[in-house]
Write a protein that holds these residues in place. Structure first.
Motif, PDB file in Angstrom:
ATOM      1  N   GLY A 150     -10.462   3.264  -8.521  1.00  0.00           N
ATOM      2  CA  GLY A 150     -11.176   5.215  -8.603  1.00  0.00           C
ATOM      3  C   GLY A 150     -10.095   6.034  -8.372  1.00  0.00           C
ATOM      4  N   LEU A 151      -9.388   5.350  -7.364  1.00  0.00           N
ATOM      5  CA  LEU A 151      -8.138   6.093  -6.224  1.00  0.00           C
ATOM      6  C   LEU A 151      -6.549   5.868  -7.942  1.00  0.00           C
ATOM      7  N   PRO A 181       2.705  15.145  -9.817  1.00  0.00           N
ATOM      8  CA  PRO A 181       3.270  13.987 -10.923  1.00  0.00           C
ATOM      9  C   PRO A 181       3.292  12.733  -8.970  1.00  0.00           C
ATOM     10  N   ILE A 182       3.492  11.705  -9.815  1.00  0.00           N
ATOM     11  CA  ILE A 182       3.063  10.463  -8.333  1.00  0.00           C
ATOM     12  C   ILE A 182       4.852  10.482  -8.186  1.00  0.00           C
ATOM     13  N   VAL A 183       4.764  10.877  -7.428  1.00  0.00           N
ATOM     14  CA  VAL A 183       6.238  10.646  -6.377  1.00  0.00           C
ATOM     15  C   VAL A 183       6.438  10.008  -5.053  1.00  0.00           C
ATOM     16  N   LYS A 184       7.224   9.816  -4.483  1.00  0.00           N
ATOM     17  CA  LYS A 184       6.505   9.109  -3.501  1.00  0.00           C
ATOM     18  C   LYS A 184       8.198  10.192  -2.430  1.00  0.00           C
ATOM     19  N   ARG A 185       8.953   9.717  -2.874  1.00  0.00           N
ATOM     20  CA  ARG A 185       9.756  10.989  -1.740  1.00  0.00           C
ATOM     21  C   ARG A 185       9.513  12.118  -1.059  1.00  0.00           C
ATOM     22  N   THR A 187      -0.087  10.169  -2.886  1.00  0.00           N
ATOM     23  CA  THR A 187      -1.552   9.122  -1.864  1.00  0.00           C
ATOM     24  C   THR A 187      -2.441   8.312  -2.382  1.00  0.00           C
ATOM     25  N   LEU A 188      -3.137   8.423  -3.487  1.00  0.00           N
ATOM     26  CA  LEU A 188      -3.956   7.824  -4.210  1.00  0.00           C
ATOM     27  C   LEU A 188      -3.324   6.577  -4.985  1.00  0.00           C
ATOM     28  N   PHE A 189      -2.222   7.121  -5.362  1.00  0.00           N
ATOM     29  CA  PHE A 189      -2.183   5.702  -6.000  1.00  0.00           C
ATOM     30  C   PHE A 189      -1.137   4.631  -5.492  1.00  0.00           C
ATOM     31  N   CYS A 233      -2.322  -0.430  -1.928  1.00  0.00           N
ATOM     32  CA  CYS A 233      -2.988  -0.485  -0.470  1.00  0.00           C
ATOM     33  C   CYS A 233      -4.230  -1.068  -0.714  1.00  0.00           C
ATOM     34  N   PHE A 234      -5.678  -1.130  -0.608  1.00  0.00           N
ATOM     35  CA  PHE A 234      -6.783  -1.032  -1.655  1.00  0.00           C
ATOM     36  C   PHE A 234      -6.564  -3.088  -1.885  1.00  0.00           C
TER      37      PHE A 234
END
Length: 374
Positions: free
Chosen positions: A248-249, A263-267, A274-276, A281-282
């Motif tokens: 789901g995430l 967008p998916i941005v870690k920095r 957070t979701l990605f 992590c799951f």
């Protein structure tokens, strides 16, 4: 923690020295952070560490409650732990500088800033926890979404980023570009409240103090996983829940990224990140749970247990003694001990030596039952 400590191997150095090697190029990519959007293995280190803080909380709270500690005592302990994490992060970031470097984007300070809120959610129901996660992520998205984009007369020299930087995003996603976003504007005010050698203009990596808010979201996902782990009636029940949560995430995060909504941005720890990263992590949590707890292969993971049992000590070692160990070998063994297999591989030799010494220190602490807790 072992991946973080292994940064001393500097696979990117080997990849640059051997540009024709796709193998070292692959390892180099996954031992470095992506420039802006996307993800590498290295980018998953901080969210994994943060996620496990949440996983551990239900066990910590249950242990304290069984000892009859009052809520007042537990809250004071929580606040003390948060303060120590923040100050330790600032201390480590200040090493080698002329004065205290007040910065709050470090892993420890980010966890410390969010930890009291995590504890408060640990006292609430799972439904309240999911609701809080939604409010945090939507609210943080709105903060960026309504922040004005740079105008035609914008001074890009204030950001450390060129207007035509290849990783700048266009359209609505531009609200999450490097050092032109809401979190950067906040730090331009907040970090200049502290004594500094010169005024703060921007963070070279684009990292920001306010990232602790969505980082709290990662800890909340860990809190949910920790509750499931404690309450699991069977291993299959837990594995099924972890798989559904991960799927789901992943779906929501990728949809947000591809549509440009977020967008998916870690920095800057975007809600999509957070979701990605939470989905990963799951997945990793389920994988290790299956291999270690279900398949009973704990013995093979002893080297990781030595590191994990003293994660704070490992973090401190990785940020303090690297140069000392390397210099000691150059003085007492050979100034060029790292050239054993030639110039391209020198960081592998010095890195292996440093990593081995750090692990032996942690092993000695493990044998002596010296575990650093905050």
């Amino acid at each position: 923690m072992l991946l973080m400590m292994a940064e001393v191997l500097e696979f990117t150095h080997v990849a640059e020295a051997l540009p024709e090697s796709s193998f070292w190029g692959f390892l180099g990519f996954h031992q470095s952070h992506v420039p802006w959007t996307g993800c590498s293995l290295h980018d998953l280190i901080q969210p994994s560490f943060t996620f496990l803080v949440g996983v551990a909380l239900p066990y910590s709270m249950a242990s304290r409650a069984s000892r009859g500690h009052s809520q007042t005592y537990l809250w004071l302990r929580t606040l003390r732990r948060a303060l120590v994490l923040i100050l330790l992060g600032i201390f480590l970031r200040s090493m080698g500088r002329n004065q205290t470097n007040f910065t709050f984007e470090d892993t420890l300070t980010q966890i410390g800033l969010g930890y009291p809120f995590l504890y408060a959610l640990g006292l609430r129901s799972e439904r309240s926890t999911w609701t809080a996660l939604g409010v945090i992520l939507v609210g943080y998205w709105a903060l960026f979404a309504f922040h004005p984009l740079p105008g035609a007369d914008f001074d890009w020299s204030l950001t450390g980023v060129a207007a035509d930087w290849e990783h700048n995003l266009g359209g609505f996603a531009a609200h999450w570009n490097k050092n032109t976003n809401a979190a950067w504007a906040f730090d331009r005010w907040f970090l200049n409240l502290f004594p500094r050698e010169k005024p703060f203009l921007f963070n070279g990596g684009g990292y920001a103090t306010l990232s602790f808010i969505p980082t709290l979201g990662t800890m909340i996902l860990g809190l949910v996983a920790g509750r499931w782990l404690r309450a699991a009636p069977s291993s299959s029940w837990l594995m099924r829940r972890l798989a559904i949560a991960a799927a789901g995430l992943f779906a929501v995060a990728i949809l947000l990224h591809l549509t440009g909504i977020n967008p998916i941005v870690k920095r800057i720890w975007t809600p999509a990140w957070t979701l990605f990263s939470g989905a990963w992590c799951f997945v990793l949590f389920a994988l290790f749970y299956f291999v270690v707890d279900v398949q009973k292969t704990k013995r093979a993971f002893f080297p990781l247990i030595v590191v994990g049992m003293n994660s704070i000590a490992a973090y401190i070692l990785a940020h303090t003694v690297v140069g000392f160990i390397d210099e000691s070998f150059r003085i007492n063994i050979s100034p060029q001990y790292d050239l054993l297999f030639g110039e391209p591989y020198k960081t592998l030799i010095s890195g292996f030596v440093i990593l081995a010494v750090q692990w032996l220190i942690l092993y000695w602490m493990y044998r002596k039952k010296l575990f650093i807790r905050i």
